[in-house]
Write an enzyme that holds these catalytic residues in place. Structure first.
Site: not given
Lengths: 230, 230
Positions: B121, B136, B158
């Protein structure tokens, strides 16, 4: 001050700004022309295309719209205008452009002196203290994350509740805002779609159809009803 | 080079790193100890708590883990280590910390010289050219968005397909990446959960259970199968 900071420009199934029409008429009462700030460029559309979209809505309420990009001296254009509308799109692109052209401070000054301001989504983010609670992708690097601070908190537009059915390990919106609060001591207003912040003078209220979720450092998030004074 | 850049650490319903166990054993073969970089701090947890989580997984495959924060001279610790794992969390916090401590370039140098690297990630985002396609929230302002460039593209961990049932006007992931491409000419690999990038020497492949979505400027996004050489 006389401002609206809305979560979104368009409700699901609705048309552009339709749900805010009555509020917008009231905000810009007596004005024949306002300036549109198209720098957030949703989907990468041009300043001209985006301004055209705003023009179409405002034509319906007898207000002329000029895009800020149309002026040679943009700071002067801001100083001479009576009202402003900043559309949504990418907050990083919007903030980068305003900072590079030294327009963020000029706009802030005029709005703090009473000129009418409407922001939607990215246009609302720049009304907060800083843009550290935007949902947008950081597609460009702005000179600063600081914003106008027209309200003494940050906004999270398009606030979305966790979806318990989602089989995906990306962070929820609430998790992200709680991470923000581990690094910052700034109140965050989670504005669900259909809601907006209204500031008239020193009175700041949440408006719209949904409750609003508020996040503060070292507190459990809590909900406030439409009409609550912040 | 010898690296894994994974979309996520944990599959839905799975345990930490479980789906990657075989690949991780292979990546760190012959090593007794690696360094864990805990700076992304998911949910704001401490460096100690986060390192403990990594330690627990690696104990099961007989590899000792030390947190980078435990060392007085962190650049030297990176230079002396044989392998690295950077966990997920907030990419802005991770990049800010690495840039402030001048560690991004040190880490890049060692990995380019053959030391093993695992990123999940946020830890994968910093393996790309820059962090402009992270999902993010920008909770802190890093000195730069530039990253290690261990692969000649950017990652979107993701990666999530649009949900046609969602009655919400926030941008889809695809819309965001397409906005990135209006401002940048950089290939973006949309890594769905369950997928990872594997680089051995100069050979870069997509691995995992899902097809991978690729985005390039002025092209329609397209899908590639697991095992495809990039």
């Amino acid at each position: 001050m006389n401002i609206i900071l809305a979560s979104t420009s368009t409700l699901f199934g609705g048309t552009y700004l339709a749900y805010l029409k009555e509020e917008i008429v009231n905000l810009f009462k007596g004005m024949e022309e306002i300036i549109f700030i198209p720098f957030a460029r949703p989907g990468g559309i041009s300043h001209e295309e985006y301004t055209e979209k705003a023009k179409q809505f405002f034509a319906g309420i007898q207000i002329n719209v000029r895009g800020l990009h149309e002026f040679d001296d943009q700071a002067k254009a801001i100083q001479e205008a009576k009202g402003y509308f900043t559309g949504g799109g990418n907050t990083f692109l919007l903030a980068k452009t305003l900072h590079e052209m030294d327009l963020m401070a000029v706009l802030k000054h005029e709005i703090q002196n009473g000129k009418a301001y409407l922001g939607c989504s990215a246009g609302s983010n720049i009304g907060g203290l800083n843009m550290k609670t935007t949902n947008d992708m950081p597609i460009v690097y702005p000179a600063s994350f600081e914003c106008m601070g027209l309200v003494p908190f940050n906004l999270n537009p398009h606030y979305l509740d966790p979806n318990p059915d989602l089989k995906h390990n990306g962070e929820t919106r609430e998790t992200r805002i709680m991470e923000f609060l581990t690094q910052n001591d700034t109140k965050v207003i989670g504005l669900r779609e259909g809601n907006w912040i209204r500031r008239i003078g020193n009175c700041i209220t949440t408006e719209g159809t949904e409750p609003t979720r508020v996040f503060e450092k070292n507190k459990q998030p809590y909900e406030i009803a439409p009409g609550t004074v912040l």
